[in-house]
Design a protein around this motif. Structure first.
Motif, PDB file in Angstrom:
ATOM      1  N   TRP A  14       0.716  -1.235  -0.059  1.00 15.98           N
ATOM      2  CA  TRP A  14      -0.080   0.059  -0.059  1.00 15.98           C
ATOM      3  C   TRP A  14       0.851   1.314   0.025  1.00 15.98           C
ATOM      4  CZ3 TRP A  14      -4.862   0.988  -0.877  1.00 15.98           C
ATOM      5  CH2 TRP A  14      -5.409   2.253  -0.610  1.00 15.98           C
ATOM      6  N   ASN A  15       2.293   1.156   0.867  1.00 14.82           N
ATOM      7  CA  ASN A  15       2.836   2.355   0.515  1.00 14.82           C
ATOM      8  C   ASN A  15       3.598   2.697  -0.529  1.00 14.82           C
ATOM      9  OD1 ASN A  15       3.424   4.233   2.755  1.00 14.82           O
ATOM     10  ND2 ASN A  15       5.409   3.168   3.390  1.00 14.82           N
ATOM     11  N   ASN A  46       8.506   7.337   0.599  1.00 12.65           N
ATOM     12  CA  ASN A  46       7.352   6.072   0.957  1.00 12.65           C
ATOM     13  C   ASN A  46       7.591   4.862   0.049  1.00 12.65           C
ATOM     14  OD1 ASN A  46       5.975   7.713   2.668  1.00 12.65           O
ATOM     15  ND2 ASN A  46       4.045   8.409   1.153  1.00 12.65           N
ATOM     16  N   ILE A  47       7.896   5.010  -1.137  1.00  7.67           N
ATOM     17  CA  ILE A  47       8.201   3.795  -1.920  1.00  7.67           C
ATOM     18  C   ILE A  47       9.192   3.137  -1.389  1.00  7.67           C
ATOM     19  CG2 ILE A  47       8.917   2.991  -4.285  1.00  7.67           C
ATOM     20  CD1 ILE A  47       7.626   5.470  -5.535  1.00  7.67           C
ATOM     21  N   ALA A  48      10.327   3.693  -0.922  1.00  4.02           N
ATOM     22  CA  ALA A  48      11.675   3.066  -0.253  1.00  4.02           C
ATOM     23  C   ALA A  48      11.027   2.494   1.104  1.00  4.02           C
ATOM     24  CB  ALA A  48      12.595   3.977   0.031  1.00  4.02           C
ATOM     25  N   MET A  64       9.477  -2.657   3.844  1.00  2.00           N
ATOM     26  CA  MET A  64       8.529  -3.279   4.545  1.00  2.00           C
ATOM     27  C   MET A  64       8.296  -4.578   3.831  1.00  2.00           C
ATOM     28  SD  MET A  64       6.012  -0.234   5.591  1.00  2.00           S
ATOM     29  CE  MET A  64       4.765  -1.216   6.101  1.00  2.00           C
ATOM     30  N   MET A  65       8.318  -4.752   2.604  1.00  2.00           N
ATOM     31  CA  MET A  65       8.115  -6.062   1.736  1.00  2.00           C
ATOM     32  C   MET A  65       9.167  -7.046   2.352  1.00  2.00           C
ATOM     33  SD  MET A  65       5.701  -5.149  -1.325  1.00  2.00           S
ATOM     34  CE  MET A  65       6.625  -3.801  -1.926  1.00  2.00           C
ATOM     35  N   SER A 105       9.966   7.167   6.426  1.00  2.00           N
ATOM     36  CA  SER A 105       8.875   7.917   6.103  1.00  2.00           C
ATOM     37  C   SER A 105       7.852   7.396   7.132  1.00  2.00           C
ATOM     38  CB  SER A 105       8.431   7.355   4.801  1.00  2.00           C
ATOM     39  OG  SER A 105       6.894   7.742   4.586  1.00  2.00           O
ATOM     40  N   LEU A 106       7.483   8.641   7.948  1.00  2.00           N
ATOM     41  CA  LEU A 106       6.855   8.584   9.121  1.00  2.00           C
ATOM     42  C   LEU A 106       5.298   8.732   8.683  1.00  2.00           C
ATOM     43  CD1 LEU A 106       6.658   8.243  12.207  1.00  2.00           C
ATOM     44  CD2 LEU A 106       6.738  10.636  12.548  1.00  2.00           C
ATOM     45  N   THR A 107       4.891   7.619   8.439  1.00  2.00           N
ATOM     46  CA  THR A 107       3.221   7.633   8.210  1.00  2.00           C
ATOM     47  C   THR A 107       2.482   6.784   8.975  1.00  2.00           C
ATOM     48  OG1 THR A 107       3.420   6.071   6.291  1.00  2.00           O
ATOM     49  CG2 THR A 107       3.754   8.628   5.767  1.00  2.00           C
ATOM     50  N   LEU A 108       1.275   6.662   8.875  1.00  2.00           N
ATOM     51  CA  LEU A 108       0.327   5.871   9.753  1.00  2.00           C
ATOM     52  C   LEU A 108       0.393   4.442   9.203  1.00  2.00           C
ATOM     53  CD1 LEU A 108      -3.091   7.854  10.334  1.00  2.00           C
ATOM     54  CD2 LEU A 108      -1.346   7.039  12.045  1.00  2.00           C
ATOM     55  N   THR A 109       0.515   4.330   7.684  1.00  2.00           N
ATOM     56  CA  THR A 109       0.765   3.015   7.155  1.00  2.00           C
ATOM     57  C   THR A 109       2.088   2.438   7.723  1.00  2.00           C
ATOM     58  OG1 THR A 109      -0.230   4.047   5.215  1.00  2.00           O
ATOM     59  CG2 THR A 109       0.874   1.917   4.799  1.00  2.00           C
ATOM     60  N   THR A 110       3.138   3.007   7.573  1.00  2.00           N
ATOM     61  CA  THR A 110       4.532   2.356   7.956  1.00  2.00           C
ATOM     62  C   THR A 110       4.488   2.199   9.474  1.00  2.00           C
ATOM     63  OG1 THR A 110       5.481   4.672   8.246  1.00  2.00           O
ATOM     64  CG2 THR A 110       5.779   3.523   6.254  1.00  2.00           C
ATOM     65  N   LEU A 111       3.623   2.887  10.244  1.00  2.00           N
ATOM     66  CA  LEU A 111       3.571   2.885  11.757  1.00  2.00           C
ATOM     67  C   LEU A 111       2.783   1.579  12.242  1.00  2.00           C
ATOM     68  CD1 LEU A 111       3.092   6.158  13.525  1.00  2.00           C
ATOM     69  CD2 LEU A 111       4.875   4.935  13.569  1.00  2.00           C
TER      70      LEU A 111
END
Length: 173
Positions: free
Chosen positions: A49-50, A58-60, A65-66, A117-123
């Motif tokens: 999703w990121n 965000n892509i990195a 994460m994957m 990348s500090l976003t809700l998705t990464t958190l």
């Protein structure tokens, strides 16, 4: 010897390794493994999703994460990676690591995309992977002592404090 034979030998439980128990109960070991698998799933979905963005950070973070998801699956659930030849060998090597080493590795892997990348998705995507590291870290602390041994230690400390107090009072007199 074929590569499959080497994998089976690497994945076979070593009697010396099994005798060196790390102090984890069977249910806690399964809890850590299940948390690792769920953490891998959450990292994979959140990472995908990121990656659906135009922001390069965000892509990195999504790619990282994957990669975290792949490593979690490889270490905690090698049966999910049957198409990879070295999966059982990596899992056997990961099982030989001490719990504090796994804790540091998993927590470090989970913190890096959040710093990127500090976003809700990464958190939220890395939260369960980080929790897996925390579970391994808690197991590295060891078992809790029983109440009798704590009472003995407390009694000894109280006696030592009383002796110091009486010694100080005698020195003043």
């Amino acid at each position: 010897m074929s590569s499959q034979d080497e994998q089976f030998q690497a994945a076979a439980p070593d009697p010396a390794a099994s005798s060196a128990d790390d102090g984890m109960t069977w249910w806690y070991r399964w809890l850590c493994r299940i948390a690792g698998v769920i953490g891998g799933v959450s990292c994979a979905f959140a990472g995908l999703w990121n990656c659906v963005t135009i922001n390069p950070l965000n892509i990195a973070a999504g790619v990282w994460m994957m990669l975290n998801a792949f490593v979690l699956f490889l270490c905690e659930a090698p049966f999910c990676c049957q198409f990879i030849e070295f999966a059982n060998a990596v899992s056997a090597r990961a099982d030989k690591l001490r719990p504090w080493q796994k804790a540091a590795f998993y927590c470090g892997m989970a913190v890096f995309p959040v710093m990127l990348s500090l976003t809700l998705t990464t958190l939220f995507g890395n939260a369960i992977a980080f929790a897996t590291g925390v579970l391994y870290g808690l197991s590295a602390l060891g078992k809790k002592g029983d109440a009798i041994s704590y009472a003995r230690i407390h009694q000894q400390q109280k006696q030592m404090d009383e002796e110091k107090l009486t010694g100080a009072l005698e020195g003043q007199a």
